[in-house]
Scaffold this active site. Structure first.
Site, PDB file in Angstrom:
ATOM      1  N   CYS A 152       8.485  -3.693 -16.737  1.00  0.00           N
ATOM      2  CA  CYS A 152       8.361  -4.227 -18.319  1.00  0.00           C
ATOM      3  C   CYS A 152       8.075  -5.885 -18.286  1.00  0.00           C
ATOM      4  O   CYS A 152       8.995  -6.489 -17.492  1.00  0.00           O
ATOM      5  CB  CYS A 152       9.643  -3.742 -18.894  1.00  0.00           C
ATOM      6  SG  CYS A 152       9.555  -4.427 -20.876  1.00  0.00           S
ATOM      7  N   ASN A 190       0.224  -7.195  17.917  1.00  0.00           N
ATOM      8  CA  ASN A 190      -0.842  -7.681  17.012  1.00  0.00           C
ATOM      9  C   ASN A 190      -2.083  -7.837  18.014  1.00  0.00           C
ATOM     10  O   ASN A 190      -1.910  -8.523  19.223  1.00  0.00           O
ATOM     11  CB  ASN A 190      -0.808  -9.090  16.450  1.00  0.00           C
ATOM     12  CG  ASN A 190      -1.840  -9.393  15.469  1.00  0.00           C
ATOM     13  OD1 ASN A 190      -2.897  -9.181  15.628  1.00  0.00           O
ATOM     14  ND2 ASN A 190      -1.196 -10.103  14.685  1.00  0.00           N
ATOM     15  N   ASP A 227       0.692  -1.126   0.031  1.00  0.00           N
ATOM     16  CA  ASP A 227       0.084  -0.061  -0.044  1.00  0.00           C
ATOM     17  C   ASP A 227       0.781   1.490   0.028  1.00  0.00           C
ATOM     18  O   ASP A 227       0.282   2.237  -0.049  1.00  0.00           O
ATOM     19  CB  ASP A 227      -0.940   0.037   1.365  1.00  0.00           C
ATOM     20  CG  ASP A 227      -0.274  -0.096   2.487  1.00  0.00           C
ATOM     21  OD1 ASP A 227       0.716   0.257   2.658  1.00  0.00           O
ATOM     22  OD2 ASP A 227      -0.957  -0.842   3.422  1.00  0.00           O
ATOM     23  N   CYS A 251      12.778  -5.261 -19.240  1.00  0.00           N
ATOM     24  CA  CYS A 251      13.780  -4.237 -19.031  1.00  0.00           C
ATOM     25  C   CYS A 251      13.799  -3.788 -17.772  1.00  0.00           C
ATOM     26  O   CYS A 251      12.874  -3.954 -16.774  1.00  0.00           O
ATOM     27  CB  CYS A 251      13.023  -2.898 -19.660  1.00  0.00           C
ATOM     28  SG  CYS A 251      13.002  -3.042 -21.604  1.00  0.00           S
ATOM     29  N   CYS A 269       5.930  -0.159 -21.525  1.00  0.00           N
ATOM     30  CA  CYS A 269       7.167   0.239 -21.243  1.00  0.00           C
ATOM     31  C   CYS A 269       7.720   1.311 -22.271  1.00  0.00           C
ATOM     32  O   CYS A 269       7.831   1.006 -23.412  1.00  0.00           O
ATOM     33  CB  CYS A 269       8.293  -1.197 -21.463  1.00  0.00           C
ATOM     34  SG  CYS A 269       9.874  -0.929 -20.917  1.00  0.00           S
ATOM     35  N   CYS A 329      10.838  -0.200 -24.152  1.00  0.00           N
ATOM     36  CA  CYS A 329      10.896  -1.104 -25.472  1.00  0.00           C
ATOM     37  C   CYS A 329       9.301  -1.121 -26.041  1.00  0.00           C
ATOM     38  O   CYS A 329       8.986  -1.899 -27.064  1.00  0.00           O
ATOM     39  CB  CYS A 329      11.351  -2.344 -25.212  1.00  0.00           C
ATOM     40  SG  CYS A 329      10.081  -3.151 -23.961  1.00  0.00           S
ATOM     41  N   HIS A 366       7.084  -7.284  -1.207  1.00  0.00           N
ATOM     42  CA  HIS A 366       5.934  -7.799  -1.980  1.00  0.00           C
ATOM     43  C   HIS A 366       5.657  -6.827  -3.033  1.00  0.00           C
ATOM     44  O   HIS A 366       4.888  -7.020  -3.769  1.00  0.00           O
ATOM     45  CB  HIS A 366       4.562  -8.097  -1.306  1.00  0.00           C
ATOM     46  CG  HIS A 366       4.659  -9.347  -0.449  1.00  0.00           C
ATOM     47  ND1 HIS A 366       3.884  -9.834   0.656  1.00  0.00           N
ATOM     48  CD2 HIS A 366       5.741 -10.493  -0.405  1.00  0.00           C
ATOM     49  CE1 HIS A 366       4.373 -10.851   1.233  1.00  0.00           C
ATOM     50  NE2 HIS A 366       5.217 -11.023   0.510  1.00  0.00           N
TER      51      HIS A 366
HETATM   52  P1  OAD Z   1      -2.980 -10.879   7.015  1.00  0.00           P
HETATM   53  O1  OAD Z   1      -4.304 -10.163   6.694  1.00  0.00           O
HETATM   54  O2  OAD Z   1      -2.605 -12.254   7.083  1.00  0.00           O
HETATM   55  O3  OAD Z   1      -2.866 -10.426   8.661  1.00  0.00           O
HETATM   56  C1  OAD Z   1      -3.038  -9.179   9.263  1.00  0.00           C
HETATM   57  C2  OAD Z   1      -2.730  -9.391  10.544  1.00  0.00           C
HETATM   58  O4  OAD Z   1      -3.148  -7.875  11.183  1.00  0.00           O
HETATM   59  C3  OAD Z   1      -3.806 -10.230  11.454  1.00  0.00           C
HETATM   60  O5  OAD Z   1      -3.020 -11.232  12.327  1.00  0.00           O
HETATM   61  C4  OAD Z   1      -4.431  -9.277  12.221  1.00  0.00           C
HETATM   62  O6  OAD Z   1      -4.427  -9.924  13.889  1.00  0.00           O
HETATM   63  C5  OAD Z   1      -3.442  -8.158  12.572  1.00  0.00           C
HETATM   64  N1  OAD Z   1      -4.181  -6.576  12.772  1.00  0.00           N
HETATM   65  C6  OAD Z   1      -5.478  -6.277  12.544  1.00  0.00           C
HETATM   66  N2  OAD Z   1      -5.656  -5.008  13.162  1.00  0.00           N
HETATM   67  C7  OAD Z   1      -4.474  -4.986  13.567  1.00  0.00           C
HETATM   68  C8  OAD Z   1      -4.274  -3.402  14.088  1.00  0.00           C
HETATM   69  N3  OAD Z   1      -5.019  -2.553  14.095  1.00  0.00           N
HETATM   70  N4  OAD Z   1      -2.843  -3.499  14.424  1.00  0.00           N
HETATM   71  C9  OAD Z   1      -1.965  -4.579  14.526  1.00  0.00           C
HETATM   72  N5  OAD Z   1      -2.399  -5.755  13.972  1.00  0.00           N
HETATM   73  C10 OAD Z   1      -3.608  -5.799  13.518  1.00  0.00           C
HETATM   74  O7  OAD Z   1      -1.838  -9.973   6.490  1.00  0.00           O
HETATM   75  P2  OAD Z   1      -0.399 -10.077   6.365  1.00  0.00           P
HETATM   76  O8  OAD Z   1       0.234 -11.042   7.359  1.00  0.00           O
HETATM   77  O9  OAD Z   1       0.303  -8.777   6.117  1.00  0.00           O
HETATM   78  O10 OAD Z   1       0.556 -10.738   0.014  1.00  0.00           O
HETATM   79  O11 OAD Z   1      -0.399 -10.902   4.832  1.00  0.00           O
HETATM   80  C11 OAD Z   1       0.655 -11.243   4.360  1.00  0.00           C
HETATM   81  C12 OAD Z   1       0.578 -11.338   2.751  1.00  0.00           C
HETATM   82  O12 OAD Z   1      -0.454 -12.139   2.557  1.00  0.00           O
HETATM   83  C13 OAD Z   1       0.077  -9.972   2.118  1.00  0.00           C
HETATM   84  O13 OAD Z   1       1.638  -9.334   2.034  1.00  0.00           O
HETATM   85  C14 OAD Z   1      -0.134 -10.214   0.947  1.00  0.00           C
HETATM   86  C15 OAD Z   1      -1.298 -11.492   1.244  1.00  0.00           C
HETATM   87  O14 OAD Z   1      -1.463 -12.404   0.389  1.00  0.00           O
HETATM   88  C16 OAD Z   1       0.841  -9.626  -1.250  1.00  0.00           C
HETATM   89  O15 OAD Z   1       0.324  -9.037  -1.326  1.00  0.00           O
HETATM   90  C17 OAD Z   1       1.961 -10.322  -2.157  1.00  0.00           C
END
Ligand code: OAD
Length: 279
Positions: free
Chosen positions: A135, A235, A110, A139, A167, A170, A127
């Site tokens: 590209c 968390n 984000d 590239c 791109c 190219c 990520h």
């Molecule tokens: P998740 O959605 O799996 O986990 C989000 C975590 O944030 C959960 O454990 C919630 O309890 C916690 N949470 C919620 N509100 C919160 C707050 N206010 N403060 C702190 N924690 C809070 O997200 P990620 O672990 O980031 O991949 O997921 C990993 C990856 O899976 C992402 O980067 C994405 C996805 O597929 C890509 O975009 C490539």
């Protein structure tokens, strides 16, 4: 909020050991900015299910490049309308205090860390991010998605806009600069080797807002712990990362939202570092 003695001790030990302070962030740090998580109750994968997950693949992009781009542009519009929160802002303050002792490894696409003010040099977006495209013919380099797409939500003039997704070097098609489920981490696009090296130099490693649903956060925290770092997890909900931190020597966990916990952690590190500086 106030921190318990175990967490204060963990921060003190980790900072005084003299290594880097490394944060590993996930979607939860942006939840209070209104960005949906992936696996929370209203998370994207939870509510939209396997159909949404199948769109986050190279296979989908290869088959339906235009639909794939449109899906990414919808997501980009969502995150562009969000603002950084107190947790992002506190990490900007911490980078200013620690300089090269600070590193931020984020799974988030984000860009809220960068928009808040963390440097791209000390922030590793493993990520990728929704602000970029690259590209498909190979590239080198990531370029910003053109500003013309900023009006995507109000007036998505696809026939006109799609011609901008090429791109400039190219003329080949571009793709969103994000890692998909059927792809692998690498250094060239996602700086994964850099992330591992940063974790290995940590004496304090804080995981925040990540479920562990993707193993990379636990892997990075594991590298840090193996190198002797103290682990802290932030968390509101229990999960693998909290258990890893609590099992690790001197580790601690804060069961609170990021925007409450991170500013307090940063205050403590800042006063400790400034105190040490005065000696
Ligand atoms: P998740 O959605 O799996 O986990 C989000 C975590 O944030 C959960 O454990 C919630 O309890 C916690 N949470 C919620 N509100 C919160 C707050 N206010 N403060 C702190 N924690 C809070 O997200 P990620 O672990 O980031 O991949 O997921 C990993 C990856 O899976 C992402 O980067 C994405 C996805 O597929 C890509 O975009 C490539």
């Amino acid at each position: 909020m106030s921190l318990d003695d175990r967490t204060i001790e963990a921060i003190h030990t980790g900072v005084s050991a003299g290594g880097s302070v490394v944060f590993v962030s996930g979607a939860g740090i942006s939840a209070e900015s209104g960005v949906r998580t992936y696996r929370g109750e209203d998370g994207m994968w939870t509510t939209d299910g396997a159909a949404a997950m199948s769109k986050a693949t190279l296979a989908y992009f290869s088959r339906y490049p235009e639909r794939s781009w449109q899906w990414h542009l919808d997501r980009r519009a969502e995150v562009l309308s969000a603002e950084p929160n107190a947790a992002h802002e506190a990490l900007v303050r911490l980078e200013a205090v620690l300089g090269d002792r600070f590193a931020l490894i984020t799974q988030n696409v984000d860009r809220l860390h960068i928009r808040a003010g963390n440097s791209t040099r000390r922030t590793v977006e493993i990520h990728g991010h929704y602000g970029g495209m690259r590209c498909t013919a190979g590239c080198v380099g990531v370029v910003p998605i053109p500003n013309e797409f900023d009006a995507w939500r109000d007036e998505p003039n696809w026939p006109k806009l799609r011609d901008l997704l090429v791109c400039l070097r190219c003329g080949f098609a571009t793709r969103p600069h994000v890692l998909w489920f059927d792809e692998f981490y690498d250094e060239a696009n996602y700086r994964m080797k850099t992330a591992g090296s940063l974790a290995a130099r940590a004496s304090l490693c804080v995981t925040v807002g990540t479920s562990g649903g993707v193993p990379v956060a636990a892997r990075l925290a594991g590298i840090a712990a193996k190198a002797g770092a103290v682990l802290i997890d932030v968390n509101p909900t229990d999960g693998d990362l909290r258990q890893l931190a609590l099992r690790s020597p001197g580790g601690a966990a804060i069961a609170a939202p990021a925007s409450d916990a991170i500013p307090v952690i940063v205050d403590l590190i800042e006063s400790q570092v400034r105190g040490v500086d005065r000696i």
